[in-house]
Motif scaffolding. Sequence first.
Motif, PDB file in Angstrom:
ATOM      1  N   PRO A 153       0.795  -1.233   0.000  1.00 37.39           N
ATOM      2  CA  PRO A 153       0.000   0.000   0.000  1.00 37.39           C
ATOM      3  C   PRO A 153       0.824   1.278   0.000  1.00 37.39           C
ATOM      4  O   PRO A 153       0.286   2.339  -0.302  1.00 37.39           O
ATOM      5  N   LEU A 154       2.124   1.193   0.317  1.00 41.03           N
ATOM      6  CA  LEU A 154       2.961   2.395   0.304  1.00 41.03           C
ATOM      7  C   LEU A 154       3.936   2.420  -0.872  1.00 41.03           C
ATOM      8  O   LEU A 154       4.887   3.208  -0.872  1.00 41.03           O
ATOM      9  N   ALA A 155       3.711   1.628  -1.882  1.00 37.77           N
ATOM     10  CA  ALA A 155       4.611   1.601  -3.036  1.00 37.77           C
ATOM     11  C   ALA A 155       4.733   2.992  -3.648  1.00 37.77           C
ATOM     12  O   ALA A 155       3.726   3.670  -3.894  1.00 37.77           O
ATOM     13  N   GLY A 156       5.961   3.433  -3.883  1.00 38.23           N
ATOM     14  CA  GLY A 156       6.221   4.742  -4.477  1.00 38.23           C
ATOM     15  C   GLY A 156       6.213   5.891  -3.496  1.00 38.23           C
ATOM     16  O   GLY A 156       6.626   6.999  -3.835  1.00 38.23           O
ATOM     17  N   LEU A 157       5.756   5.663  -2.279  1.00 34.56           N
ATOM     18  CA  LEU A 157       5.698   6.719  -1.268  1.00 34.56           C
ATOM     19  C   LEU A 157       7.102   7.031  -0.754  1.00 34.56           C
ATOM     20  O   LEU A 157       7.918   6.128  -0.556  1.00 34.56           O
ATOM     21  N   ARG A 158       7.384   8.306  -0.537  1.00 34.20           N
ATOM     22  CA  ARG A 158       8.713   8.718  -0.078  1.00 34.20           C
ATOM     23  C   ARG A 158       8.679   9.109   1.401  1.00 34.20           C
ATOM     24  O   ARG A 158       7.884   9.957   1.809  1.00 34.20           O
ATOM     25  N   VAL A 159       9.589   8.493   2.165  1.00 32.93           N
ATOM     26  CA  VAL A 159       9.681   8.745   3.604  1.00 32.93           C
ATOM     27  C   VAL A 159      11.089   9.226   3.917  1.00 32.93           C
ATOM     28  O   VAL A 159      12.063   8.506   3.693  1.00 32.93           O
ATOM     29  N   LEU A 160      11.195  10.441   4.418  1.00 28.87           N
ATOM     30  CA  LEU A 160      12.483  10.980   4.840  1.00 28.87           C
ATOM     31  C   LEU A 160      12.667  10.636   6.315  1.00 28.87           C
ATOM     32  O   LEU A 160      11.873  11.048   7.173  1.00 28.87           O
ATOM     33  N   ASP A 161      13.713   9.890   6.605  1.00 27.65           N
ATOM     34  CA  ASP A 161      13.965   9.321   7.929  1.00 27.65           C
ATOM     35  C   ASP A 161      15.123  10.082   8.584  1.00 27.65           C
ATOM     36  O   ASP A 161      16.287   9.901   8.212  1.00 27.65           O
ATOM     37  N   LEU A 162      14.800  10.932   9.546  1.00 26.61           N
ATOM     38  CA  LEU A 162      15.805  11.662  10.319  1.00 26.61           C
ATOM     39  C   LEU A 162      15.741  11.165  11.760  1.00 26.61           C
ATOM     40  O   LEU A 162      15.382  11.885  12.686  1.00 26.61           O
ATOM     41  N   THR A 163      16.037   9.888  11.951  1.00 26.75           N
ATOM     42  CA  THR A 163      15.916   9.273  13.264  1.00 26.75           C
ATOM     43  C   THR A 163      17.165   8.469  13.594  1.00 26.75           C
ATOM     44  O   THR A 163      17.967   8.139  12.720  1.00 26.75           O
ATOM     45  N   ARG A 164      17.292   8.157  14.876  1.00 28.12           N
ATOM     46  CA  ARG A 164      18.357   7.282  15.373  1.00 28.12           C
ATOM     47  C   ARG A 164      17.726   6.306  16.349  1.00 28.12           C
ATOM     48  O   ARG A 164      16.515   6.323  16.571  1.00 28.12           O
ATOM     49  N   VAL A 165      18.579   5.484  16.966  1.00 30.46           N
ATOM     50  CA  VAL A 165      18.057   4.444  17.863  1.00 30.46           C
ATOM     51  C   VAL A 165      16.967   4.977  18.765  1.00 30.46           C
ATOM     52  O   VAL A 165      17.122   6.061  19.321  1.00 30.46           O
ATOM     53  N   LEU A 166      15.924   4.243  18.954  1.00 34.62           N
ATOM     54  CA  LEU A 166      15.488   3.005  18.334  1.00 34.62           C
ATOM     55  C   LEU A 166      14.029   3.142  17.886  1.00 34.62           C
ATOM     56  O   LEU A 166      13.580   2.408  17.028  1.00 34.62           O
ATOM     57  N   ALA A 167      13.314   4.113  18.508  1.00 37.06           N
ATOM     58  CA  ALA A 167      11.893   4.251  18.202  1.00 37.06           C
ATOM     59  C   ALA A 167      11.665   4.687  16.756  1.00 37.06           C
ATOM     60  O   ALA A 167      10.867   4.076  16.030  1.00 37.06           O
ATOM     61  N   ASP A 210       6.710  12.461   1.110  1.00 35.89           N
ATOM     62  CA  ASP A 210       5.320  12.359   1.563  1.00 35.89           C
ATOM     63  C   ASP A 210       5.236  12.349   3.080  1.00 35.89           C
ATOM     64  O   ASP A 210       4.282  12.868   3.661  1.00 35.89           O
ATOM     65  N   VAL A 211       6.223  11.725   3.712  1.00 39.17           N
ATOM     66  CA  VAL A 211       6.241  11.558   5.169  1.00 39.17           C
ATOM     67  C   VAL A 211       7.617  11.949   5.677  1.00 39.17           C
ATOM     68  O   VAL A 211       8.644  11.611   5.073  1.00 39.17           O
ATOM     69  N   LEU A 212       7.652  12.655   6.788  1.00 44.76           N
ATOM     70  CA  LEU A 212       8.885  12.937   7.514  1.00 44.76           C
ATOM     71  C   LEU A 212       8.759  12.336   8.908  1.00 44.76           C
ATOM     72  O   LEU A 212       7.785  12.601   9.615  1.00 44.76           O
ATOM     73  N   VAL A 213       9.733  11.511   9.288  1.00 44.55           N
ATOM     74  CA  VAL A 213       9.798  10.995  10.652  1.00 44.55           C
ATOM     75  C   VAL A 213      11.102  11.496  11.250  1.00 44.55           C
ATOM     76  O   VAL A 213      12.180  11.243  10.692  1.00 44.55           O
TER      77      VAL A 213
END
Length: 452
Positions: free
Chosen positions: A198-212, A272-275
């Motif tokens: 369901p998330l094919a092609g969706l872009r998620v920018l991941d600015l996270t570190r351990v662990l959550a 599309d998503v920033l975490v």
Amino acid sequence: MDALGSLLDAGGRALGVSTDLEVSGPPTLRSAYPVSALATASVGVAGAAVADLVAALGGSRPDVVVHRPLADAWFAGPTTGVDAALPSPWDPLSAPYRTADGWVRLHTNAPHHRAAALRALGASADPAAVAAAVRSRTADDVEAAVVAAGGAAASLRTAAAWARHPQGAAVAAEPLVAIEPGGTSTASSRWDARPDAPLAGLRVLDLTRVLAGPTATQLLAALGADVLRVDPPGWDEPATLPSVMWGKRTARLDARSPEGAATVRALLATADVLVHGYRGGALDHLGLGADERAAVRPGLVDVSLRAYGFTGPWAGRRGFDSLVQFSSGIADTGMETAGADHPVSLPVQALDVATGYLAGAAALAGLARRVRTGTGSSWRLSLARTAAELERARAQPPEAVAEGTVPVEHPHVRATAYGRLAVADPPLSVGGVALRTGDLGAPLGRDDAVWR
């Protein structure tokens, strides 16, 4: 209502998703707290958010099934070494220490946190030397000194003392998941949902570190998203990467440099998503405060994670699962329940992983909202607020954990940069949706900072 029902109800209400799901298998994690219920509930809420998104995209809402032993296993670590054991994630100095009036825990896994703690204590890098340095000081004094030096520490508090503490009170007043509506989505997206992904092609920018944070983005990668994790030069966490980097890509850049800041901004403009899980104010210092993020990418689903919450005097404090367990009374309750002479933490990093699954569910709920209303949204979660929910669930009837539980198998063997690793089956089934582990996106920095 039992502990599992309490936690499922809290998560479902916080995210606005139905937690009508099936649970199979018995709990396997023994603790003073219903930690197995927390694992099952957070995985279940994530599954419910997947099902809700599938329905929002026009499909029939699929059935959701959570296998409790597998949920517990993923909380303990879904990956094991085949040829050799994976390295310990703990630095030798990351440990509880007895003080003049109680206990304090140091977190020294990151080199700069280790250096800060040693500088604050005036000790050499030896556990015995650190123990001697803190023995004559109060726990609160050690905590304050290490934090002031730029390190991470927590004194052991009871649950009652935490409830009276200004930060404990502030966290208790926050929602489990805080939600703010965003602006209308006007930016284009390459999202091309499929029944099995369901998330094919969706872009998620991941600015996270351990662990959550990495747990959240790994869920999104498993659902088909293009997850790009960005780390600064020199940062590494090799012991945890084999558990949280499956299916992702990873790049390095210095976001404090003009070139690096421009690259992050360009990536965000078509995400599309920033975490993000940096300390409060960190993105503001990079020129990407909340208002700026919304302007750069209209309709963004913005998910933010912190250790100690978003209000109160500790809102910007460095924190980790093990420290929040000390601050919030969990390790003290564990000690009292076990009749031990030392703090007893949860058997797994449950606050981290549970908050991670809830954050992944928040991203999915935000995407469902964007499909239905055409608007973005911001979501905020913290380890300390998850701890408060776990404390509330402890008042429910306890979980019956059977003796002699058979360990979960890890049947999927993959060749990686860390040697051959075995991965457990997913703990979650959502109709025809496939949860892919994919390639292990490590070591860090192996990819370019560009979208596919």
